[in-house]
Design a protein around this motif. Sequence first.
Motif, PDB file in Angstrom:
ATOM      1  N   MET A 217       1.115   7.640  19.828  1.00  0.00           N
ATOM      2  CA  MET A 217       1.953   8.725  20.343  1.00  0.00           C
ATOM      3  C   MET A 217       3.083   9.113  19.370  1.00  0.00           C
ATOM      4  O   MET A 217       2.825   9.434  18.235  1.00  0.00           O
ATOM      5  N   GLU A 218       4.328   9.039  19.853  1.00  0.00           N
ATOM      6  CA  GLU A 218       5.483   9.583  19.141  1.00  0.00           C
ATOM      7  C   GLU A 218       5.662   9.028  17.736  1.00  0.00           C
ATOM      8  O   GLU A 218       6.137   9.739  16.845  1.00  0.00           O
ATOM      9  N   VAL A 219       5.329   7.766  17.515  1.00  0.00           N
ATOM     10  CA  VAL A 219       5.666   7.127  16.244  1.00  0.00           C
ATOM     11  C   VAL A 219       4.979   7.770  15.047  1.00  0.00           C
ATOM     12  O   VAL A 219       5.441   7.625  13.909  1.00  0.00           O
ATOM     13  N   GLN A 220       3.902   8.480  15.274  1.00  0.00           N
ATOM     14  CA  GLN A 220       3.190   9.104  14.166  1.00  0.00           C
ATOM     15  C   GLN A 220       3.762  10.463  13.775  1.00  0.00           C
ATOM     16  O   GLN A 220       3.402  11.019  12.743  1.00  0.00           O
ATOM     17  N   GLU A 221       4.680  10.984  14.588  1.00  0.00           N
ATOM     18  CA  GLU A 221       5.173  12.341  14.393  1.00  0.00           C
ATOM     19  C   GLU A 221       6.221  12.432  13.282  1.00  0.00           C
ATOM     20  O   GLU A 221       6.914  11.461  12.968  1.00  0.00           O
ATOM     21  N   LYS A 222       6.345  13.624  12.740  1.00  0.00           N
ATOM     22  CA  LYS A 222       7.266  13.875  11.620  1.00  0.00           C
ATOM     23  C   LYS A 222       8.699  13.524  11.981  1.00  0.00           C
ATOM     24  O   LYS A 222       9.424  12.930  11.180  1.00  0.00           O
ATOM     25  N   HIS A 223       9.130  13.858  13.218  1.00  0.00           N
ATOM     26  CA  HIS A 223      10.511  13.601  13.605  1.00  0.00           C
ATOM     27  C   HIS A 223      10.792  12.102  13.692  1.00  0.00           C
ATOM     28  O   HIS A 223      11.920  11.658  13.426  1.00  0.00           O
ATOM     29  N   TYR A 224       9.790  11.305  14.052  1.00  0.00           N
ATOM     30  CA  TYR A 224       9.963   9.856  14.140  1.00  0.00           C
ATOM     31  C   TYR A 224      10.106   9.264  12.742  1.00  0.00           C
ATOM     32  O   TYR A 224      10.985   8.432  12.490  1.00  0.00           O
TER      33      TYR A 224
END
Length: 258
Positions: A217-224
Amino acid sequence: MNFYFVFEGKTEPIVYKKWLSVLLPDLTEVDSFDAVNQNNYYYESDMGVPSCYRVAANAIQEINDFPKYNYLVLFTDADRFTVAEKKAEADQQINLELEDKPFKTLPENCQLEIIVQKVCIETWFLGNRDFFVRHPQHNSLLKKYIEYFDVSKSNPEDLASEFVQDEENTKDIFGYKTKALFHESYLREIFKERNSAIKERSSASNKNFYYRKSKPMEVQEKHYLKQLRARIEANSDHLLSFQEFIKFCLKIKGQLNK
């Protein structure tokens, strides 16, 4: 420039592919090792330890058969070892796997790089201060974790550093037999608290926060990723193994742009 990646686990290819699209946007994936041409990467994943060493040794054979690669990169968890110990183990085990192989080394134009995640990749994910929940309202276990060790203030790589994990797994910390499993649990509880807070604010919200190795989920995103980089910029002594990965990417980016 071409890359052959060997990812020990199942989470790594999901996350690294997204992160590489940000850090090294000129690289594109191919679906077979002999399909690389220019600025491509091929990968193998989800075989665990020690099988990843066998896969790396096999990769050396394929790279010799198709010598268009510049880097063979092994991504692996340190687990209960230091980064230096894990790199030494990887070198030793890969060389043992090469003993009965026709090619014993990489071609001159290719080099081996070992990226070690200390303790595990979830340890890195704990470094996002923006995502961290400082005062959980719904999760008593997370409160206990924070009281024990606040990863927003102290280096996540030092979480449970005093815990001595033995090979027989006779000891545990918060019910977990390994540091890696405890680190993953800490991360999961942060996600659970985030999810509970969202549902409390809006029962109609379709946003869900959860963490699973197969769906990070979130951890792969650019903002993370941006927040993890902000952490090491603010604290140069935190997440040193993550810093090695970033330095490697910056080095490659400089070479690609020449």
